[in-house]
Design an enzyme around this catalytic site. Structure first.
Site, PDB file in Angstrom:
ATOM      1  N   HIS A  15       1.859   4.363  -2.882  1.00  0.00           N
ATOM      2  CA  HIS A  15       1.967   5.820  -2.701  1.00  0.00           C
ATOM      3  C   HIS A  15       3.357   6.312  -3.123  1.00  0.00           C
ATOM      4  CE1 HIS A  15      -1.784   6.769  -0.708  1.00  0.00           C
ATOM      5  NE2 HIS A  15      -1.591   5.916   0.276  1.00  0.00           N
ATOM      6  N   HIS A  39       0.826  -1.203   0.000  1.00  0.00           N
ATOM      7  CA  HIS A  39       0.000   0.000   0.000  1.00  0.00           C
ATOM      8  C   HIS A  39       0.872   1.269   0.000  1.00  0.00           C
ATOM      9  CE1 HIS A  39      -3.705   2.288   1.121  1.00  0.00           C
ATOM     10  NE2 HIS A  39      -2.796   3.097   1.653  1.00  0.00           N
ATOM     11  N   GLU A  40       1.751   1.369   1.009  1.00  0.00           N
ATOM     12  CA  GLU A  40       2.602   2.560   1.101  1.00  0.00           C
ATOM     13  C   GLU A  40       3.578   2.593  -0.074  1.00  0.00           C
ATOM     14  OE1 GLU A  40       1.467   4.619   3.061  1.00  0.00           O
ATOM     15  OE2 GLU A  40       0.328   3.310   4.419  1.00  0.00           O
ATOM     16  N   GLU A  60      -4.492   7.714  -3.330  1.00  0.00           N
ATOM     17  CA  GLU A  60      -4.988   6.473  -2.743  1.00  0.00           C
ATOM     18  C   GLU A  60      -5.305   5.439  -3.826  1.00  0.00           C
ATOM     19  OE1 GLU A  60      -4.633   6.392   0.396  1.00  0.00           O
ATOM     20  OE2 GLU A  60      -5.487   4.405   0.740  1.00  0.00           O
TER      21      GLU A  60
END
Lengths: 508, 508
Positions: free
Chosen positions: A273, A269-270, A299
């Protein structure tokens, strides 16, 4: 550009670069607070963050900023700017006008409080002590209410906050989008609950030493193309990504000993980003465009990597062996297909960041509704735990046994980020819509993932989205890339297809 | 203080606190660059450090600073200030006057260069490539030469640089002090070289896993009273301590796989610096007095902990077991006394930070003389490796086989810290003089160390030195604590006594 105008622009660029410098310093001071700064320095640190935020704010609202944005907004001058320059002027002017109404002292006071409040939240969560956090959160809300008045209310009061994260989003539009999404997801969730083919996830429990979790996270980040010469991975209570500059985009994760998937998917997820920010065009460095287009678009990239790639069957066809070899006593006798179904089980749970792709949207709708209550209906902070628990019972059928597992679970409110949560669901919707186009333009998508050849995907996303940074608005991006405005049906289609397969919903 | 004057002081305090905030941010940006910031962000980072240093400089030289220091220097107002307040005014005024002659743009340019130059030095040292570093260092020297002209030359040009680190020190005084010291140390070194009782240090070689080195360093730091809630230990190429604020004083070390003592003594050394800053009175937070009194006094504390405590027999009577248990295959069959003699062997070596307590002063004298040559005699940067090697041959009888082991070994010049090195020998002399008083006032000193009861020593130092921060000048401190001015005989006495014992120099 005329020479004289160019000279003005050069001066403007110096001002913009100085503001970037302040953001980098503030970003590092925050990152450091959350990744291991000594506790006894935190009080002075909060003042330092407040001071620098105040200085940034002064520049944002300075007479020079007013003069430059006024000058470059005039039609004659504006016509000589590039598209990116026009976007800079437009964004700076909007911020300038919004901020004019708040004094630098007030803003500094708020920034000091917000930094403090995050530290208080950390302890409160660790000790399940909402009462100790409540006075801080109340003050944060009071500041936000005051800011809304200063900025001016368009539509409802809460609209003013939403607009900060996703330009042009309103309560009216969100109510409609969320309504449409809900109308398709609720029947799907019911079918899933009724399915006799429930995945077994017992083997996901046990003990997973954090050094091996870390090593696997690092491995996957390298696979997806995260550049460790332009970033680093650390630990923090709540995982986050922070782009100090495009050559320094850091991510954090949180190793949970008895949960191997929590850190794994937070890395993806990160990492999503971070891929975005690492691949912003170097031409934008030192300008306000060297960041993501909006929270929702940002996101969409974390969700695309975490869920649409990271929770796909193709991904685990390639990487399941790697997981097995790191935790042989846990997964040696578990089939890849069973693992795939387990990490995609749908469950009414307490913790947003661990939720599945379907119910995740319900976690968001709860927060969206609570924020509307706070800012549009005057809900008091002291009543938050009760309202939180009631909504969880109503929407998800579960009641948090402690506030740490309930209203204290997220960092966002402690830092004043009201209006942010909606971005997560928007991210899911943008991501599904991007994925639909990506699959058309890269028809071999599944086999690329299944062979661990993720770089063409990163490159496609870089060309389509990343390199632009904030040069375009979210709606410009989604329309340029996919040919139509945001449409929640893509997410609903994607989820229906995925879960129909996993839960055998077509069986008769 | 009169109300009106108090109001002025409060405004002045706001300015001082803002400057402290900038120093904290700059300190963290530097710390981060040297403990693991991604390489690709370093270029933008250097600009950010330059920008913030420029802002700090603007405040230091601002009209407000001029007005406040002028106001509080007037006899009537000055008489109403506390001693600490008077010291603040005096220091700020000196800095203000010195800085008036340099434009903020020039200073920012210099700060950007210095940050860059440190990064270039790191690569140059790693790759033994002085040529790649030379242009940066030449520019640094050119800036310093220009600054000396701007500040005004009193005595020799080099005096102007010395004064920045140790107020009132001059080439004339230093030549005398170093001369006296040398006249006692050289015969001692000769006696030692001629002694038949040379310690065996072969057992200090081998492989020492860095995780165990780290664990032992952490243990010793806790023993000496370093507060890990107000600091942390990290790795960097060159060990350093940095006080971001008195609640956040960080240290770094460098684990050398085949040398267990390098990291061990650097922990005690940086730990000594850190104890000083952690124990500065909280009343001084947010003022320029919340730092060490001078580089020399600072260094006296790192040297006292590293050498006078850390290389004492009593210390290892207590801690040798702890070292043995961590590296049993290395030390199980080595007597404590042999270990004690080995870590105190005197040797003409290449690397300053690994040098013994005696020859260390020769390493310093070499650097002192080279700096005099650069600033008083016009020595060119390109000629530094040759001059360096020649002096090492003359003073220590050794010639560095590479520049990495020679002129590139220290970080100081890369960051513009010319005039700093003398402080290290001053630190040794101050430390020996403090120790002489400490032993009189705590007669049980040796047994405290031998029982690992180090806290009374830390408390004595806190009361005598640490809590004052920069409230007094170095000469005020040494005279208040020891009753006389700096006297190099204490260091010579200490070394004679120590090495007479270790090398059996009394044997006939």
């Amino acid at each position: 550009m005329e020479d004289q105008l160019q000279a003005q622009w050069n001066d403007f660029a110096v001002l913009l670069a100085k503001m970037s410098g302040y953001r980098e310093a503030i970003g590092l001071l925050h990152w450091d607070l959350r990744t291991g700064a000594p506790r006894k320095g935190a009080e002075v640190r909060a003042k330092t963050i407040g001071m620098l935020s105040g200085e940034h704010f002064k520049l944002e609202t300075s007479p020079e900023m007013g003069r430059f944005t006024e000058l470059f907004s005039q039609p004659e001058a504006n016509a000589q700017l590039s598209a990116a320059q026009r976007k800079i002027v437009e964004d700076c002017r909007k911020e300038y006008e919004r901020s004019q109404s708040i004094s630098p002292e007030k803003y500094e006071e708020y920034a000091v409080l917000a930094a403090h409040s995050e530290t208080m939240w950390e302890s409160a969560k660790a000790e399940n002590d909402f009462a100790s956090f409540e006075p801080y959160l109340s003050k944060i809300v009071a500041f936000k209410q005051e800011f809304i008045d200063s900025w001016g209310v368009k539509g409802t009061r809460y609209d003013t906050l939403l607009d900060m994260y996703e330009p042009d989003l309103t309560v009216a539009k969100l109510d409609e989008i969320f309504g449409k999404l809900r109308s398709r997801l609720v029947p799907l969730a019911e079918k899933i609950a009724a399915s006799p083919h429930q995945p077994d996830a017992a083997f996901l429990e046990g003990e997973f030493p954090s050094d091996r979790q870390e090593e696997f996270g690092l491995f996957l980040l390298k696979q997806m193309g995260y550049d460790f010469e332009a970033g680093r991975l650390d630990e923090s209570v709540h995982p986050f990504a922070t782009g100090l500059n495009p050559g320094d985009v850091r991510i954090t994760t949180n190793y949970v000993l008895d949960n191997v998937t929590s850190s794994l998917f937070s890395c993806l997820h990160e990492g999503g980003h971070a891929l975005y920010e690492q691949n912003i065009s170097k031409d934008l460095v030192g300008t306000p465009l060297a960041q993501g287009a909006s929270m929702g678009i940002h996101e969409s990239q974390s969700r695309l990597w975490e869920n649409m790639i990271g929770r796909s069957r193709a991904f685990w066809q390639r990487y399941y062996n790697d997981l097995q070899s790191r935790f042989p006593d846990k997964f040696a006798n578990v089939d890849m297909e069973d693992f795939y179904r387990a990490i995609n089980r749908v469950e009414n749970s307490l913790i947003r960041i661990d939720a599945d792709e379907l119910t995740y949207n319900l976690h968001i709708i709860i927060r969206y509704e609570i924020e509307k209550l706070i800012f549009n209906e005057g809900l008091q902070v002291k009543d938050l735990p009760e309202v939180w628990n009631a909504k969880y019972k109503e929407y998800l059928g579960v009641v948090p046994p402690t506030d740490s597992l309930g209203v204290l679970q997220d960092v966002h409110w402690s830092g004043g980020d009201f209006g942010y949560f909606a971005s997560y669901s928007l991210g899911n919707m943008y991501a599904a819509q991007f994925l639909n186009t990506l699959r058309k333009e890269l028809p071999e998508f599944d086999s690329l993932v299944a062979s661990g050849n993720l770089l063409p995907i990163k490159e496609w996303l870089t060309e389509a989205i990343y390199r632009y940074g904030m040069s375009e608005t979210p709606s410009q991006i989604i329309e340029r890339v996919t040919g139509e405005p945001l449409n929640p049906d893509y997410l609903a289609d994607y989820l229906e297809q995925k879960y129909t397969d996993i839960y055998h919903l077509d069986d008769h």
